[in-house]
Write an enzyme that holds these catalytic residues in place. Sequence first.
Site, short mmCIF file in Angstrom:
data_model
loop_
_atom_site.label_atom_id
_atom_site.label_comp_id
_atom_site.label_asym_id
_atom_site.label_seq_id
_atom_site.Cartn_x
_atom_site.Cartn_y
_atom_site.Cartn_z
CD GLU A 40 -2.60 1.15 2.71
OE1 GLU A 40 -3.60 1.88 2.80
OE2 GLU A 40 -2.22 0.41 3.64
CE LYS A 109 -7.40 1.46 3.60
NZ LYS A 109 -6.15 1.84 4.32
CB CYS A 143 -4.54 -1.61 4.66
SG CYS A 143 -3.50 -1.60 6.15
#
Length: 261
Positions: A40, A109, A143
Site C-alpha cells: 500500500e 480504498k 489494508c
Amino acid sequence: MKLALVQHNVVFGDPDTNYEQVEALIIEAQKNADVIVLPELWTTGYDLTRLDEISDTQGETTKHFISDLAKAYKVHIVAGSIAKQTESGMYNTMLVYGPTGDLLHEYDKAHLFRLMDEEKYLHQGDKTASFSLGTVQAAGVICYDIRFPEFIRTHMINGQQMLFVVAEWPKPRLDHWRALLLSRAIENQCFVVACNRAGSDPANAFAGHSIIIGPWGEIIAEAGEEATILYGEVNLGHVDDVRSQIPVFQDRRPTIYDVQK
C-alpha cells in the site's frame, strides 16, 4: 501460479526514490514470478500532510511506470496502491496490470483508517475490486478493508479464487493481521495473497509478514519483518477441491442475514 510479494521499505514522502527502488525489485522478482504484488502507498508512504505535493495526478506517472514494466517482463502486477489526486479529491488507489501492459482494474480504498488520520486527507471509494488475471478470477482490497468480512464476502461469491491484500499494517497489531487474513482465507475458501510493507516512518513501525495462505488456512509462505521479496507457488485447482468438501457457498442463507443493524 508463481507469486512474488515485494515487501518494500517505503521511503517516507519520496516518490522518486521509491520508483527507483521498486523498479529494481520488480526486475528481480520477475525472474521467478508470474504475478508481482506491491504494498500500500508505496510511492509516498503515510506522508499524508504532503499529499498535495507528492501524490500522483490521476495516477498517470505510476500507471505508465507499471504498465511499461508489466509489458517489458510479461508479468501481471498487482501494483499495491498509490495516493491518486483527482478533481474530486485524493484517493488511496489500487492498480492492477496485465502482461501486455493493460490496466485490468483500479480500486479506491473503501474503508479509511481513522487511527492513521486517513479520513482527514483521503476520500473513500464506493466500489468493489474484482478482476481477472488471465483465466483466474480474483479480487483485491487495501489494508483496513480486511476487518470487514461482509465486504470481503461480496468479492468472493461469484467464484473468485484469490484475494489480494496490499497494506501498510503497523507492527503493534501483527497478531490481528495474521488472524484476520487466515480467517478470510478459511471462510471464503480462497487463496489470500497479502503484501505488507517493511520498515518504519516518523510515526509508525510496520509489521512486514507478507503472507500467502491456502484455502484450508494453510500458510504457504510468510516473510519476517525485514524488507524482502517473498516467493510462493499456488495451485488454483485446490480452491475447487476445498469448496467441494465443505460447500459453504451453497449452504449460505443470505435472506436471514441482516448486516445493516
